[in-house]
Write a protein that holds these residues in place. Structure first.
Motif, PDB file in Angstrom:
ATOM      1  N   GLN A  64      24.822   7.546  10.140  1.00  0.00           N
ATOM      2  CA  GLN A  64      26.048   8.340  10.057  1.00  0.00           C
ATOM      3  C   GLN A  64      26.953   8.017  11.241  1.00  0.00           C
ATOM      4  N   TYR A  65      28.256   7.915  10.967  1.00  0.00           N
ATOM      5  CA  TYR A  65      29.240   7.580  11.982  1.00  0.00           C
ATOM      6  C   TYR A  65      30.615   7.968  11.447  1.00  0.00           C
ATOM      7  N   GLY A  66      31.617   7.917  12.284  1.00  0.00           N
ATOM      8  CA  GLY A  66      32.971   8.275  11.873  1.00  0.00           C
ATOM      9  C   GLY A  66      33.702   7.111  11.236  1.00  0.00           C
ATOM     10  N   GLY A  67      34.670   7.436  10.393  1.00  0.00           N
ATOM     11  CA  GLY A  67      35.492   6.406   9.763  1.00  0.00           C
ATOM     12  C   GLY A  67      36.807   6.987   9.302  1.00  0.00           C
ATOM     13  N   ILE A  68      37.616   6.177   8.657  1.00  0.00           N
ATOM     14  CA  ILE A  68      38.871   6.650   8.089  1.00  0.00           C
ATOM     15  C   ILE A  68      39.024   6.084   6.687  1.00  0.00           C
ATOM     16  N   GLN A 145      17.794   9.233  15.985  1.00  0.00           N
ATOM     17  CA  GLN A 145      18.407   8.760  17.218  1.00  0.00           C
ATOM     18  C   GLN A 145      19.859   9.219  17.209  1.00  0.00           C
ATOM     19  N   ILE A 146      20.235  10.038  18.163  1.00  0.00           N
ATOM     20  CA  ILE A 146      21.567  10.649  18.219  1.00  0.00           C
ATOM     21  C   ILE A 146      22.337  10.061  19.394  1.00  0.00           C
ATOM     22  N   GLY A 147      23.577   9.676  19.144  1.00  0.00           N
ATOM     23  CA  GLY A 147      24.414   9.125  20.201  1.00  0.00           C
ATOM     24  C   GLY A 147      24.439   7.609  20.236  1.00  0.00           C
ATOM     25  N   ARG A 148      24.054   6.975  19.136  1.00  0.00           N
ATOM     26  CA  ARG A 148      24.129   5.518  19.043  1.00  0.00           C
ATOM     27  C   ARG A 148      25.590   5.070  19.008  1.00  0.00           C
ATOM     28  N   ASP A 149      25.838   3.828  19.462  1.00  0.00           N
ATOM     29  CA  ASP A 149      27.154   3.230  19.273  1.00  0.00           C
ATOM     30  C   ASP A 149      27.318   2.940  17.785  1.00  0.00           C
ATOM     31  N   ALA A 150      28.381   3.478  17.184  1.00  0.00           N
ATOM     32  CA  ALA A 150      28.557   3.365  15.741  1.00  0.00           C
ATOM     33  C   ALA A 150      28.607   1.920  15.270  1.00  0.00           C
ATOM     34  N   SER A 151      29.143   1.016  16.092  1.00  0.00           N
ATOM     35  CA  SER A 151      29.266  -0.381  15.681  1.00  0.00           C
ATOM     36  C   SER A 151      27.906  -1.075  15.595  1.00  0.00           C
ATOM     37  N   ASP A 152      26.865  -0.496  16.229  1.00  0.00           N
ATOM     38  CA  ASP A 152      25.515  -1.027  16.083  1.00  0.00           C
ATOM     39  C   ASP A 152      24.918  -0.636  14.734  1.00  0.00           C
ATOM     40  N   GLN A 164      24.642   8.123  14.625  1.00  0.00           N
ATOM     41  CA  GLN A 164      23.251   8.545  14.643  1.00  0.00           C
ATOM     42  C   GLN A 164      22.527   7.947  13.441  1.00  0.00           C
ATOM     43  N   ASN A 165      21.207   7.848  13.563  1.00  0.00           N
ATOM     44  CA  ASN A 165      20.434   7.307  12.451  1.00  0.00           C
ATOM     45  C   ASN A 165      19.026   7.886  12.488  1.00  0.00           C
ATOM     46  N   SER A 166      18.341   7.802  11.343  1.00  0.00           N
ATOM     47  CA  SER A 166      16.966   8.269  11.260  1.00  0.00           C
ATOM     48  C   SER A 166      16.236   7.463  10.195  1.00  0.00           C
ATOM     49  N   ASP A 167      14.910   7.434  10.310  1.00  0.00           N
ATOM     50  CA  ASP A 167      14.113   6.713   9.323  1.00  0.00           C
ATOM     51  C   ASP A 167      14.179   7.401   7.961  1.00  0.00           C
ATOM     52  N   ARG A 168      14.230   8.725   7.980  1.00  0.00           N
ATOM     53  CA  ARG A 168      14.173   9.492   6.742  1.00  0.00           C
ATOM     54  C   ARG A 168      14.979  10.778   6.888  1.00  0.00           C
ATOM     55  N   VAL A 169      15.558  11.250   5.779  1.00  0.00           N
ATOM     56  CA  VAL A 169      16.284  12.508   5.784  1.00  0.00           C
ATOM     57  C   VAL A 169      15.978  13.277   4.497  1.00  0.00           C
TER      58      VAL A 169
END
Length: 207
Positions: A64-68, A145-152, A164-169
């Protein structure tokens, strides 16, 4: 005044019809499919939101990350720019899936509803990408993992922005307002599509 109402009616009906055609032509996608789940976080949309609800979403590979998104204006000119929350899920099972879009004509309520995965077999999506305005539910993340660089997480996302990302949700009682959804495959088990018009349209949205 009548011409303006007629034009509004035609515009709304075009948006409404544009959502019906892909579903009836290829019942494997709610909106439309892509060969890959990776899309730019700056995309052009119709400007109309739709609702997605589910009793439960089980997902693998969550980002998950921001976009337009940009709405298309008159005569092909650039329209309004909307910030959205982008979510990617590698594979997702959705139990008791509901999608609805409201496309009222002047003086006539119209709601398109799509239901699937209402039995023991859920609707299944791969490479799911969603641009959303809001999301509600009860969520559980595994190895988040919270606070990742979105471009990664997606090279098209803005460098240095939050991700942020996670193995499972797992999300229970999912309620989501979206502007755009794409999936490489979307298997809608027990698909039911209905155009609700007039009194039948009242209260037919997913939530």
């Amino acid at each position: 005044m009548q011409n303006r109402l007629d034009n509004q009616g035609r515009t709304r009906w075009k948006r409404f019809a544009a959502m019906i055609v892909p579903t009836t032509a290829a019942a494997g996608a709610i909106l439309f499919g892509m060969s890959t789940g990776a899309i730019a976080s700056d995309i052009t949309v119709s400007g109309q939101t739709f609702k997605i609800g589910a009793d439960r979403l089980e997902g693998e590979g969550f980002k998950q990350y921001g976009g337009i998104v940009r709405e298309k204006g008159e005569n092909g000119k650039a329209g309004a720019t909307r910030p959205v929350a982008m979510a990617e899920i590698s594979s997702a099972d959705l139990y008791n899936l509901c999608q609805s879009v409201r496309a009222d004509l002047p003086g006539l309520p119209v709601v398109l509803t799509i239901n699937a995965g209402e039995g023991k077999d859920p609707a299944r999506a791969k490479d799911l990408v969603i641009a959303m305005d809001s999301l509600e539910g009860n969520a559980t993340f595994t190895n988040i993992q919270i606070g990742r660089d979105a471009s990664d997480l997606n090279p098209t996302a803005q460098r240095g922005s939050f991700g942020q990302n996670s193995d499972r949700v797992t999300i229970r009682d999912l309620k989501q307002v979206s502007r755009y959804t794409t999936s490489s495959t979307f298997n809608l088990v027990g698909l039911r599509l209905k155009v609700n018009v007039g009194d039948d349209a009242k209260g037919k949205e997913c939530f």
